[in-house]
Design a protein around this motif. Sequence first.
Motif, mmCIF file in Angstrom:
data_model
loop_
_atom_site.group_PDB
_atom_site.id
_atom_site.type_symbol
_atom_site.label_atom_id
_atom_site.label_comp_id
_atom_site.label_asym_id
_atom_site.label_seq_id
_atom_site.Cartn_x
_atom_site.Cartn_y
_atom_site.Cartn_z
ATOM 1 N N GLU A 39 0.688 -1.211 -0.032
ATOM 2 C CA GLU A 39 -0.027 -0.135 0.069
ATOM 3 C C GLU A 39 0.686 1.319 -0.076
ATOM 4 O O GLU A 39 0.678 2.089 -0.767
ATOM 5 C CB GLU A 39 -0.941 -0.063 1.267
ATOM 6 N N ARG A 40 1.692 1.376 0.726
ATOM 7 C CA ARG A 40 2.632 2.413 0.709
ATOM 8 C C ARG A 40 3.559 2.492 -0.463
ATOM 9 O O ARG A 40 3.896 3.589 -0.830
ATOM 10 C CB ARG A 40 3.703 2.256 2.042
ATOM 11 N N LEU A 41 4.100 1.542 -1.158
ATOM 12 C CA LEU A 41 4.792 1.383 -2.288
ATOM 13 C C LEU A 41 3.801 1.945 -3.333
ATOM 14 O O LEU A 41 4.367 2.819 -4.138
ATOM 15 C CB LEU A 41 5.390 0.084 -2.567
ATOM 16 N N HIS A 42 2.616 1.660 -3.461
ATOM 17 C CA HIS A 42 1.475 2.006 -4.523
ATOM 18 C C HIS A 42 1.338 3.617 -4.277
ATOM 19 O O HIS A 42 1.389 4.156 -5.322
ATOM 20 C CB HIS A 42 0.315 1.459 -4.224
ATOM 21 N N ASN A 43 1.558 4.223 -3.020
ATOM 22 C CA ASN A 43 1.379 5.420 -2.737
ATOM 23 C C ASN A 43 2.642 6.128 -3.212
ATOM 24 O O ASN A 43 2.338 7.523 -3.489
ATOM 25 C CB ASN A 43 1.143 5.773 -1.248
ATOM 26 N N SER A 44 3.626 5.580 -3.365
ATOM 27 C CA SER A 44 4.872 6.074 -3.661
ATOM 28 C C SER A 44 4.969 6.067 -5.353
ATOM 29 O O SER A 44 6.101 6.009 -5.682
ATOM 30 C CB SER A 44 6.043 5.625 -3.098
ATOM 31 N N ASP A 45 3.991 5.631 -6.018
ATOM 32 C CA ASP A 45 3.863 5.257 -7.453
ATOM 33 C C ASP A 45 4.886 4.272 -7.881
ATOM 34 O O ASP A 45 5.637 4.432 -9.052
ATOM 35 C CB ASP A 45 4.339 6.678 -8.315
ATOM 36 N N LEU A 46 4.803 2.952 -7.369
ATOM 37 C CA LEU A 46 5.697 1.894 -7.517
ATOM 38 C C LEU A 46 4.723 0.638 -7.706
ATOM 39 O O LEU A 46 3.640 0.495 -6.882
ATOM 40 C CB LEU A 46 6.558 1.506 -6.341
ATOM 41 N N ARG A 47 5.089 -0.032 -8.585
ATOM 42 C CA ARG A 47 4.220 -1.170 -9.102
ATOM 43 C C ARG A 47 4.975 -2.299 -8.209
ATOM 44 O O ARG A 47 6.068 -2.561 -7.820
ATOM 45 C CB ARG A 47 4.367 -1.543 -10.487
ATOM 46 N N THR A 48 4.092 -3.423 -7.712
ATOM 47 C CA THR A 48 4.668 -4.386 -6.879
ATOM 48 C C THR A 48 4.084 -5.786 -7.461
ATOM 49 O O THR A 48 3.073 -6.134 -8.170
ATOM 50 C CB THR A 48 3.843 -4.370 -5.643
ATOM 51 N N VAL A 49 5.104 -6.855 -7.410
ATOM 52 C CA VAL A 49 5.019 -8.086 -7.591
ATOM 53 C C VAL A 49 5.391 -8.937 -6.649
ATOM 54 O O VAL A 49 6.140 -8.955 -6.135
ATOM 55 C CB VAL A 49 5.678 -8.498 -9.161
ATOM 56 N N VAL A 50 4.389 -9.804 -6.066
ATOM 57 C CA VAL A 50 4.409 -10.596 -4.904
ATOM 58 C C VAL A 50 4.048 -11.994 -4.959
ATOM 59 O O VAL A 50 2.749 -12.315 -5.479
ATOM 60 C CB VAL A 50 3.738 -10.221 -3.419
ATOM 61 N N PRO A 51 4.809 -12.875 -5.065
ATOM 62 C CA PRO A 51 4.466 -14.410 -5.251
ATOM 63 C C PRO A 51 3.710 -14.815 -3.978
ATOM 64 O O PRO A 51 3.797 -14.218 -2.904
ATOM 65 C CB PRO A 51 5.807 -15.210 -5.257
ATOM 66 N N GLU A 52 2.580 -15.712 -4.519
ATOM 67 C CA GLU A 52 1.560 -16.007 -3.258
ATOM 68 C C GLU A 52 2.410 -16.715 -2.161
ATOM 69 O O GLU A 52 2.113 -16.710 -0.964
ATOM 70 C CB GLU A 52 0.399 -16.753 -3.798
ATOM 71 N N SER A 53 3.379 -17.518 -2.567
ATOM 72 C CA SER A 53 4.302 -18.138 -1.776
ATOM 73 C C SER A 53 5.845 -18.317 -2.653
ATOM 74 O O SER A 53 5.576 -18.346 -3.705
ATOM 75 C CB SER A 53 3.884 -19.728 -1.459
ATOM 76 N N ILE A 54 6.914 -18.406 -1.702
ATOM 77 C CA ILE A 54 8.066 -18.566 -2.243
ATOM 78 C C ILE A 54 8.677 -20.194 -2.204
ATOM 79 O O ILE A 54 9.802 -20.382 -2.504
ATOM 80 C CB ILE A 54 9.076 -17.927 -1.921
ATOM 81 N N ASP A 55 7.792 -20.855 -1.663
ATOM 82 C CA ASP A 55 8.204 -22.466 -1.404
ATOM 83 C C ASP A 55 8.720 -23.001 -2.563
ATOM 84 O O ASP A 55 9.573 -23.764 -2.398
ATOM 85 C CB ASP A 55 7.020 -22.927 -0.735
ATOM 86 N N SER A 56 8.277 -22.818 -3.655
ATOM 87 C CA SER A 56 8.712 -23.730 -4.779
ATOM 88 C C SER A 56 9.728 -22.760 -5.701
ATOM 89 O O SER A 56 10.149 -22.960 -6.817
ATOM 90 C CB SER A 56 7.559 -23.918 -5.817
ATOM 91 N N LEU A 57 10.194 -21.378 -5.247
ATOM 92 C CA LEU A 57 10.956 -20.693 -5.809
ATOM 93 C C LEU A 57 12.325 -20.788 -5.591
ATOM 94 O O LEU A 57 12.722 -20.946 -4.609
ATOM 95 C CB LEU A 57 10.720 -19.174 -5.714
ATOM 96 N N ASP A 58 13.415 -20.920 -6.803
ATOM 97 C CA ASP A 58 14.461 -20.962 -6.666
ATOM 98 C C ASP A 58 15.070 -19.880 -7.559
ATOM 99 O O ASP A 58 14.200 -19.142 -8.174
ATOM 100 C CB ASP A 58 15.395 -22.373 -6.781
ATOM 101 N N THR A 59 16.384 -19.609 -7.605
ATOM 102 C CA THR A 59 16.893 -18.553 -8.695
ATOM 103 C C THR A 59 16.504 -18.595 -10.059
ATOM 104 O O THR A 59 15.894 -17.690 -10.580
ATOM 105 C CB THR A 59 18.356 -18.231 -8.508
ATOM 106 N N ALA A 60 16.506 -19.837 -10.594
ATOM 107 C CA ALA A 60 16.059 -20.025 -11.866
ATOM 108 C C ALA A 60 14.691 -19.721 -12.154
ATOM 109 O O ALA A 60 14.111 -19.066 -12.980
ATOM 110 C CB ALA A 60 16.283 -21.466 -12.405
ATOM 111 N N ALA A 61 13.717 -20.074 -11.023
ATOM 112 C CA ALA A 61 12.254 -19.603 -11.057
ATOM 113 C C ALA A 61 11.965 -18.291 -10.945
ATOM 114 O O ALA A 61 11.236 -17.665 -11.724
ATOM 115 C CB ALA A 61 11.549 -20.465 -9.930
ATOM 116 N N VAL A 62 12.926 -17.509 -10.407
ATOM 117 C CA VAL A 62 12.716 -16.178 -10.247
ATOM 118 C C VAL A 62 12.864 -15.338 -11.522
ATOM 119 O O VAL A 62 12.208 -14.465 -11.989
ATOM 120 C CB VAL A 62 13.381 -15.504 -9.226
ATOM 121 N N PHE A 63 14.226 -15.914 -12.140
ATOM 122 C CA PHE A 63 14.164 -15.219 -13.430
ATOM 123 C C PHE A 63 13.244 -15.560 -14.578
ATOM 124 O O PHE A 63 12.893 -14.765 -15.308
ATOM 125 C CB PHE A 63 15.706 -15.672 -13.834
ATOM 126 N N ALA A 64 12.711 -16.986 -14.336
ATOM 127 C CA ALA A 64 11.575 -17.500 -15.473
ATOM 128 C C ALA A 64 10.358 -16.755 -14.981
ATOM 129 O O ALA A 64 9.471 -16.261 -15.990
ATOM 130 C CB ALA A 64 11.450 -18.845 -15.066
#
Length: 183
Positions: A39-64
Amino acid sequence: MSTASGTVRVRIDGPDSRHTVLLLQGAGETADVFDAVCERLHNSDLRTVVPESIDSLDTAAVFALLDGLKLPWVHLAGSGAGAELAWAVAAGRFGRFASLVVADRGHPAVPDVDGAVRDASAAAAEVPTTVVIGSGARRAEAAGSMRYVTGEFRVVELDGIDNVPAQAPAEFASAIVLRTGSW
């Protein structure tokens, strides 16, 4: 969004902006932990991307994930296990990330608050970096991380905070916003 490790659900919100922040939460936490931060980032004119969970993420998945979303350049922020993943993603990747803000995790090559080194061979992060710590007990870990950052480096020390995004969303968001400016 599909990655090699499976499907990752993400929340994308905020104004259309040239600045996007990828937020990675702690293990076992949901994207909700970042609601007040976003909410604060949006008020500062920033777009956000948040995974629902990071449990299945590794570096390759983040880049994908970033490639799938057609985001060649983002600001990176993480807390807990998400901070560890953020350090790994930012390591040696000059030009892909504009900044790194982590909460309560120093660079993996630095002994943590318990004296454990998570990855002695971890590469340096090649981006301006801020480490936000919720307690002075992590001061040495945060300060030691400066050796592993090739960009400008800051430490923000809070007092008595166990979960920075949940208990100090304004401070965490401020650290991120400061990294998106070109000063």
